[in-house]
Design a protein around this motif. Sequence first.
Motif, PDB file in Angstrom:
ATOM      1  N   SER A   6     -11.102  -8.387  17.722  1.00 39.47           N
ATOM      2  CA  SER A   6     -10.079  -8.020  18.706  1.00 39.47           C
ATOM      3  C   SER A   6      -8.668  -8.383  18.233  1.00 39.47           C
ATOM      4  N   ARG A   7      -8.533  -9.461  17.454  1.00 37.90           N
ATOM      5  CA  ARG A   7      -7.211  -9.822  16.924  1.00 37.90           C
ATOM      6  C   ARG A   7      -6.718  -8.755  15.954  1.00 37.90           C
ATOM      7  N   MET A   8      -7.627  -8.293  15.098  1.00 33.30           N
ATOM      8  CA  MET A   8      -7.238  -7.261  14.148  1.00 33.30           C
ATOM      9  C   MET A   8      -6.902  -5.966  14.885  1.00 33.30           C
ATOM     10  N   GLN A   9      -7.671  -5.611  15.894  1.00 34.50           N
ATOM     11  CA  GLN A   9      -7.384  -4.402  16.658  1.00 34.50           C
ATOM     12  C   GLN A   9      -6.027  -4.504  17.333  1.00 34.50           C
ATOM     13  N   LYS A  10      -5.703  -5.675  17.863  1.00 29.96           N
ATOM     14  CA  LYS A  10      -4.391  -5.868  18.493  1.00 29.96           C
ATOM     15  C   LYS A  10      -3.278  -5.698  17.453  1.00 29.96           C
ATOM     16  N   CYS A  11      -3.498  -6.213  16.255  1.00 31.17           N
ATOM     17  CA  CYS A  11      -2.509  -6.070  15.188  1.00 31.17           C
ATOM     18  C   CYS A  11      -2.366  -4.599  14.779  1.00 31.17           C
ATOM     19  N   ILE A  12      -3.463  -3.891  14.686  1.00 30.95           N
ATOM     20  CA  ILE A  12      -3.415  -2.447  14.380  1.00 30.95           C
ATOM     21  C   ILE A  12      -2.586  -1.722  15.434  1.00 30.95           C
ATOM     22  N   ASP A  13      -2.833  -2.050  16.702  1.00 31.84           N
ATOM     23  CA  ASP A  13      -2.092  -1.415  17.797  1.00 31.84           C
ATOM     24  C   ASP A  13      -0.600  -1.734  17.713  1.00 31.84           C
ATOM     25  N   THR A  46      13.293   2.450   7.954  1.00 31.89           N
ATOM     26  CA  THR A  46      12.343   3.264   7.189  1.00 31.89           C
ATOM     27  C   THR A  46      11.283   2.385   6.548  1.00 31.89           C
ATOM     28  N   ASP A  47      11.715   1.293   5.913  1.00 33.43           N
ATOM     29  CA  ASP A  47      10.771   0.363   5.289  1.00 33.43           C
ATOM     30  C   ASP A  47       9.798  -0.192   6.314  1.00 33.43           C
ATOM     31  N   CYS A  48      10.325  -0.551   7.472  1.00 31.29           N
ATOM     32  CA  CYS A  48       9.493  -1.140   8.525  1.00 31.29           C
ATOM     33  C   CYS A  48       8.456  -0.126   9.026  1.00 31.29           C
ATOM     34  N   ALA A  49       8.903   1.087   9.287  1.00 30.55           N
ATOM     35  CA  ALA A  49       7.970   2.120   9.747  1.00 30.55           C
ATOM     36  C   ALA A  49       6.862   2.343   8.722  1.00 30.55           C
ATOM     37  N   GLU A  50       7.242   2.425   7.451  1.00 30.46           N
ATOM     38  CA  GLU A  50       6.263   2.689   6.391  1.00 30.46           C
ATOM     39  C   GLU A  50       5.262   1.551   6.235  1.00 30.46           C
ATOM     40  N   ILE A  51       5.745   0.300   6.177  1.00 32.01           N
ATOM     41  CA  ILE A  51       4.821  -0.824   5.960  1.00 32.01           C
ATOM     42  C   ILE A  51       3.925  -1.034   7.180  1.00 32.01           C
ATOM     43  N   CYS A  52       4.430  -0.736   8.359  1.00 32.95           N
ATOM     44  CA  CYS A  52       3.584  -0.838   9.554  1.00 32.95           C
ATOM     45  C   CYS A  52       2.430   0.162   9.484  1.00 32.95           C
ATOM     46  N   GLN A  53       2.734   1.379   9.063  1.00 28.42           N
ATOM     47  CA  GLN A  53       1.690   2.388   8.950  1.00 28.42           C
ATOM     48  C   GLN A  53       0.683   1.998   7.871  1.00 28.42           C
ATOM     49  N   ILE A  54       1.179   1.513   6.752  1.00 31.61           N
ATOM     50  CA  ILE A  54       0.295   1.088   5.661  1.00 31.61           C
ATOM     51  C   ILE A  54      -0.601  -0.059   6.111  1.00 31.61           C
ATOM     52  N   ALA A  56      -1.525  -0.913   9.158  1.00 35.87           N
ATOM     53  CA  ALA A  56      -2.509  -0.411  10.126  1.00 35.87           C
ATOM     54  C   ALA A  56      -3.638   0.311   9.397  1.00 35.87           C
ATOM     55  N   ASN A  57      -3.291   1.131   8.421  1.00 35.46           N
ATOM     56  CA  ASN A  57      -4.306   1.866   7.675  1.00 35.46           C
ATOM     57  C   ASN A  57      -5.244   0.928   6.915  1.00 35.46           C
ATOM     58  N   PHE A  58      -4.704  -0.103   6.284  1.00 38.36           N
ATOM     59  CA  PHE A  58      -5.548  -1.064   5.568  1.00 38.36           C
ATOM     60  C   PHE A  58      -6.517  -1.743   6.522  1.00 38.36           C
ATOM     61  N   MET A  59      -6.023  -2.122   7.691  1.00 35.35           N
ATOM     62  CA  MET A  59      -6.898  -2.787   8.659  1.00 35.35           C
ATOM     63  C   MET A  59      -7.925  -1.815   9.224  1.00 35.35           C
ATOM     64  N   LEU A  60      -7.525  -0.578   9.467  1.00 32.16           N
ATOM     65  CA  LEU A  60      -8.473   0.417   9.983  1.00 32.16           C
ATOM     66  C   LEU A  60      -9.629   0.654   9.011  1.00 32.16           C
ATOM     67  N   ARG A  61      -9.332   0.535   7.732  1.00 36.12           N
ATOM     68  CA  ARG A  61     -10.372   0.696   6.712  1.00 36.12           C
ATOM     69  C   ARG A  61     -11.135  -0.603   6.448  1.00 36.12           C
ATOM     70  N   ASN A  62     -10.760  -1.668   7.156  1.00 30.71           N
ATOM     71  CA  ASN A  62     -11.344  -2.989   6.920  1.00 30.71           C
ATOM     72  C   ASN A  62     -11.157  -3.447   5.479  1.00 30.71           C
ATOM     73  N   SER A  63     -10.044  -3.069   4.884  1.00 26.36           N
ATOM     74  CA  SER A  63      -9.757  -3.484   3.519  1.00 26.36           C
ATOM     75  C   SER A  63      -9.501  -4.986   3.487  1.00 26.36           C
ATOM     76  N   GLU A  64     -10.146  -5.670   2.560  1.00 24.91           N
ATOM     77  CA  GLU A  64      -9.912  -7.112   2.422  1.00 24.91           C
ATOM     78  C   GLU A  64      -8.496  -7.381   1.917  1.00 24.91           C
ATOM     79  N   LEU A  65      -7.831  -6.365   1.421  1.00 21.97           N
ATOM     80  CA  LEU A  65      -6.464  -6.517   0.924  1.00 21.97           C
ATOM     81  C   LEU A  65      -5.413  -6.441   2.031  1.00 21.97           C
ATOM     82  N   HIS A  66      -5.854  -6.273   3.273  1.00 26.74           N
ATOM     83  CA  HIS A  66      -4.903  -6.206   4.386  1.00 26.74           C
ATOM     84  C   HIS A  66      -4.054  -7.461   4.493  1.00 26.74           C
TER      85      HIS A  66
END
Length: 118
Positions: A6-13, A46-54, A56-66
């Motif tokens: 749930s913590r990761m989901q909150k961070c993704i959101d 722009t940097d903030c928008a991009e890194i936020c999307q990146i 979120a994507n890493f966490m959505l994939r459950n990447s250990e590199l998140h």
Amino acid sequence: MQHRDSRMQKCIDECSSCHRICLETLTHCLNKGGRLSEAHHIRLLTDCAEICQISANFMLRNSELHVYTCGACAEICERCARSCEEMSDDALMVRCAEACRSCATLCREMSGAGARAA
């Protein structure tokens, strides 16, 4: 690979929300012009928008590199929040700063929590 909690989901959101708000704010700043459209501020949004999307994507994939993207996200969100706060006479700047701070807090937690688990 760990399952998303749930913590990761909150961070993704939060990352997704911050991404959206930074893009809305970017458009607003370019339309308003003046100090709102200064290059440094536009780059941070722009940097903030991009890194936020990146992140979120890493966490959505459950990447250990998140943990790495979340660490970078926290730093960039903090800088973006400070830049927006310098223009706190604009309501959208205040809203963007709040979203960036919230995202930074959660990403900092995720980067620390993930680093301990790795």
